[in-house]
Design a protein around this motif. Structure first.
Motif, PDB file in Angstrom:
ATOM      1  N   UNK A 312       0.823  -1.212   0.000  1.00  0.00           N
ATOM      2  CA  UNK A 312       0.000   0.000   0.000  1.00  0.00           C
ATOM      3  C   UNK A 312       0.856   1.260   0.000  1.00  0.00           C
ATOM      4  N   UNK A 313       0.351   2.325  -0.584  1.00  0.00           N
ATOM      5  CA  UNK A 313       1.019   3.630  -0.573  1.00  0.00           C
ATOM      6  C   UNK A 313      -0.002   4.676  -0.128  1.00  0.00           C
ATOM      7  N   UNK A 314       0.460   5.656   0.669  1.00  0.00           N
ATOM      8  CA  UNK A 314      -0.467   6.615   1.249  1.00  0.00           C
ATOM      9  C   UNK A 314      -0.584   7.873   0.407  1.00  0.00           C
ATOM     10  N   UNK A 315      -1.786   8.434   0.411  1.00  0.00           N
ATOM     11  CA  UNK A 315      -2.036   9.713  -0.227  1.00  0.00           C
ATOM     12  C   UNK A 315      -3.077  10.474   0.558  1.00  0.00           C
ATOM     13  N   UNK A 316      -3.261  11.744   0.223  1.00  0.00           N
ATOM     14  CA  UNK A 316      -4.311  12.540   0.849  1.00  0.00           C
ATOM     15  C   UNK A 316      -5.328  12.954  -0.205  1.00  0.00           C
ATOM     16  N   UNK A 317      -6.560  13.032   0.209  1.00  0.00           N
ATOM     17  CA  UNK A 317      -7.654  13.332  -0.715  1.00  0.00           C
ATOM     18  C   UNK A 317      -7.567  14.773  -1.196  1.00  0.00           C
ATOM     19  N   UNK A 318      -7.598  14.942  -2.514  1.00  0.00           N
ATOM     20  CA  UNK A 318      -7.690  16.283  -3.099  1.00  0.00           C
ATOM     21  C   UNK A 318      -9.151  16.700  -3.234  1.00  0.00           C
ATOM     22  N   UNK A 319      -9.955  15.823  -3.814  1.00  0.00           N
ATOM     23  CA  UNK A 319     -11.389  16.075  -3.919  1.00  0.00           C
ATOM     24  C   UNK A 319     -12.103  14.779  -4.256  1.00  0.00           C
ATOM     25  N   UNK A 320     -13.394  14.746  -3.948  1.00  0.00           N
ATOM     26  CA  UNK A 320     -14.227  13.583  -4.241  1.00  0.00           C
ATOM     27  C   UNK A 320     -15.523  14.061  -4.879  1.00  0.00           C
ATOM     28  N   UNK A 321     -15.966  13.338  -5.911  1.00  0.00           N
ATOM     29  CA  UNK A 321     -17.184  13.713  -6.640  1.00  0.00           C
ATOM     30  C   UNK A 321     -18.072  12.496  -6.809  1.00  0.00           C
ATOM     31  N   UNK A 322     -19.355  12.698  -6.671  1.00  0.00           N
ATOM     32  CA  UNK A 322     -20.330  11.630  -6.881  1.00  0.00           C
ATOM     33  C   UNK A 322     -20.880  11.742  -8.294  1.00  0.00           C
ATOM     34  N   UNK A 323     -20.807  10.648  -9.075  1.00  0.00           N
ATOM     35  CA  UNK A 323     -21.186  10.662 -10.484  1.00  0.00           C
ATOM     36  C   UNK A 323     -22.512   9.970 -10.751  1.00  0.00           C
ATOM     37  N   UNK A 327     -18.349   6.967  -7.206  1.00  0.00           N
ATOM     38  CA  UNK A 327     -17.666   8.159  -6.701  1.00  0.00           C
ATOM     39  C   UNK A 327     -16.234   8.167  -7.227  1.00  0.00           C
ATOM     40  N   UNK A 328     -15.753   9.339  -7.608  1.00  0.00           N
ATOM     41  CA  UNK A 328     -14.400   9.509  -8.118  1.00  0.00           C
ATOM     42  C   UNK A 328     -13.601  10.283  -7.086  1.00  0.00           C
ATOM     43  N   UNK A 329     -12.500   9.694  -6.621  1.00  0.00           N
ATOM     44  CA  UNK A 329     -11.698  10.301  -5.558  1.00  0.00           C
ATOM     45  C   UNK A 329     -10.280  10.512  -6.070  1.00  0.00           C
ATOM     46  N   UNK A 330      -9.800  11.774  -5.992  1.00  0.00           N
ATOM     47  CA  UNK A 330      -8.439  12.104  -6.434  1.00  0.00           C
ATOM     48  C   UNK A 330      -7.526  12.219  -5.216  1.00  0.00           C
ATOM     49  N   UNK A 340      -3.283  10.420  -8.324  1.00  0.00           N
ATOM     50  CA  UNK A 340      -3.921   9.194  -8.773  1.00  0.00           C
ATOM     51  C   UNK A 340      -5.418   9.286  -8.480  1.00  0.00           C
ATOM     52  N   UNK A 341      -6.207   8.641  -9.315  1.00  0.00           N
ATOM     53  CA  UNK A 341      -7.665   8.702  -9.197  1.00  0.00           C
ATOM     54  C   UNK A 341      -8.221   7.303  -9.005  1.00  0.00           C
ATOM     55  N   UNK A 342      -9.117   7.170  -8.037  1.00  0.00           N
ATOM     56  CA  UNK A 342      -9.786   5.903  -7.766  1.00  0.00           C
ATOM     57  C   UNK A 342     -11.286   6.067  -7.962  1.00  0.00           C
ATOM     58  N   UNK A 347     -21.665   5.657  -3.121  1.00  0.00           N
ATOM     59  CA  UNK A 347     -21.312   6.958  -2.539  1.00  0.00           C
ATOM     60  C   UNK A 347     -20.130   6.790  -1.593  1.00  0.00           C
ATOM     61  N   UNK A 348     -19.024   7.465  -1.917  1.00  0.00           N
ATOM     62  CA  UNK A 348     -17.857   7.514  -1.030  1.00  0.00           C
ATOM     63  C   UNK A 348     -17.219   8.884  -1.222  1.00  0.00           C
ATOM     64  N   UNK A 349     -17.424   9.783  -0.274  1.00  0.00           N
ATOM     65  CA  UNK A 349     -17.015  11.178  -0.435  1.00  0.00           C
ATOM     66  C   UNK A 349     -16.190  11.642   0.770  1.00  0.00           C
ATOM     67  N   UNK A 350     -14.965  11.154   0.904  1.00  0.00           N
ATOM     68  CA  UNK A 350     -14.117  11.613   2.004  1.00  0.00           C
ATOM     69  C   UNK A 350     -13.759  13.082   1.840  1.00  0.00           C
ATOM     70  N   UNK A 351     -13.522  13.753   2.941  1.00  0.00           N
ATOM     71  CA  UNK A 351     -13.195  15.173   2.913  1.00  0.00           C
ATOM     72  C   UNK A 351     -11.777  15.393   2.390  1.00  0.00           C
TER      73      UNK A 351
END
Length: 371
Positions: A312-323, A327-330, A340-342, A347-351
């Motif tokens: 695993x590699x760690x990152x911090x959320x830039x933004x999350x959008x519900x489509x 949900x698209x999380x950058x 990277x985008x997941x 619905x998954x919208x982390x702050x």
């Protein structure tokens, strides 16, 4: 393992070819627009010429139709040359039906008159064929209407009926659904496909929309810069892209760059097998957003490594959008600041600024030379 529909498509491709194109080439002002294009389409098969605007797919279609003359190559329908060293038949002698972006219905003719246009035979025979086709496209009773009285979807179905009326051996379609409302397209595409299959023509459909090609095609021919770069059943073209650009054409991708050494490339997500690449060569490891796995941060620790998903590699959320369906999380990755985008179902919208961990499915990665 490919689904049953793909197995059926493969069987279809083994049948005799209704349309065969070999080495088709066309240049304008010394610039090659179509280069050495070859393809085959069987009766009852739908092949999609897929590619970005300007890649040569519409020019290819026009050459097959006979409204554009190739510089070189050969076009055969049912084994007979319609273009080649000793033949160049006009469009009306080729046995092809045409549908373009502009439906080009005759405004002064009724629906029945449009469908009957170009049909040979007596009036009774013409009207039987018109009635048969209007029923197939769910427009029974619309024969007395004029085009301006119809919706866009209804006009599209009239244009389809008109193109099919003479029973063409080959049906050529150039972006026929591009002018329709998005909400109507799926239903109209499905209805059109059912009619085309019932008529048994060999269908060559031009589109720049991967979703449309995946939905309609038995085979996709992916074009780029005037050439076909990959051909195959939709399942295979999507899941075994020939290069990074082919993967990116069908969906968003994430790219992790590394250096191959001893058939391995070390990354913050662990080592990846990269056989066939020279030591010291840069490689791009490509993965689609839906194949990234997200896990929670546990006081600076992530999940344990696994054989299938690596380190695993760690990152911090830039933004999350519900489509709507996902949900698209950058993420901004800690290891190099890359993004990277997941994609997550539902619905998954982390702050923003939430730390999370990403893992990569090894069986869903593609490795290509860096570009």
């Amino acid at each position: 393992m490919p689904p049953a529909s793909e197995t059926a498509a493969s069987a279809l491709l083994d049948t005799p070819h209704r349309l065969e194109v070999t080495g088709l080439t066309r240049a304008f002002a010394a610039r090659a627009v179509v280069s050495d294009v070859s393809l085959q389409v069987a009766a009852g098969q739908v092949t999609c010429l897929l590619g970005p605007s300007g890649c040569g797919k519409s020019t290819t279609l026009r050459m097959i139709a006979g409204v554009e003359t190739p510089d070189n190559g050969r076009i055969q329908i049912d084994g007979h040359d319609v273009f080649g060293p000793s033949a160049n038949l006009p469009p009306e002698a080729r046995g092809v039906g045409l549908m373009f972006q502009d439906f080009a219905l005759f405004p002064h003719l009724t629906v029945a008159g449009n469908v009957a246009f170009g049909l040979a035979g007596d009036k009774a025979a013409k009207m039987r064929r018109v009635d048969e086709l209007l029923e197939k496209v769910n427009l029974s009773g619309f024969g007395v209407k004029h085009p301006h009285e119809l919706s866009g979807g209804e006009q599209q179905r009239v244009a389809l009926a008109r193109a099919l009326a003479p029973r063409p051996r080959v049906m050529l379609m150039d972006e026929p659904f591009s002018g329709l409302d998005n909400r109507l397209r799926d239903g109209i595409r499905d209805a059109t496909l059912a009619v085309l299959k019932a008529e048994g023509a060999a269908v060559l459909l031009v589109t720049h929309e991967p979703e449309e090609a995946m939905r309609m095609a038995d085979e996709i021919a992916l074009m780029r810069d005037g050439r076909i770069v990959q051909r195959g059943a939709p399942y295979n073209v999507y899941n075994a892209p020939v290069d990074r650009a082919a993967a990116a054409f069908f969906s968003d991708i994430n790219v992790i760059r590394g250096i191959s050494k001893g058939a391995l490339t070390e990354t913050p997500f662990g080592a990846f097998l990269t056989p066939g690449h020279l030591d010291g060569a840069e490689v791009d490891i490509v993965i689609r957003p839906q194949h990234l796995k997200i896990d929670f941060d546990r006081a600076g620790r992530g999940p344990y490594p696994t054989m299938s998903e690596g380190t695993p590699a760690r990152g911090t959320v830039l933004r999350a959008r519900y489509l709507g369906h996902a949900s698209l999380v950058e993420f901004r990755m800690d290891f190099d600041g890359s993004v990277l985008t997941a994609s997550v179902p539902g619905v998954f919208l982390p702050k923003a600024d939430t730390p999370l961990w990403l893992m990569i499915r090894r069986d869903r990665c593609y490795v290509f030379p860096a570009c």
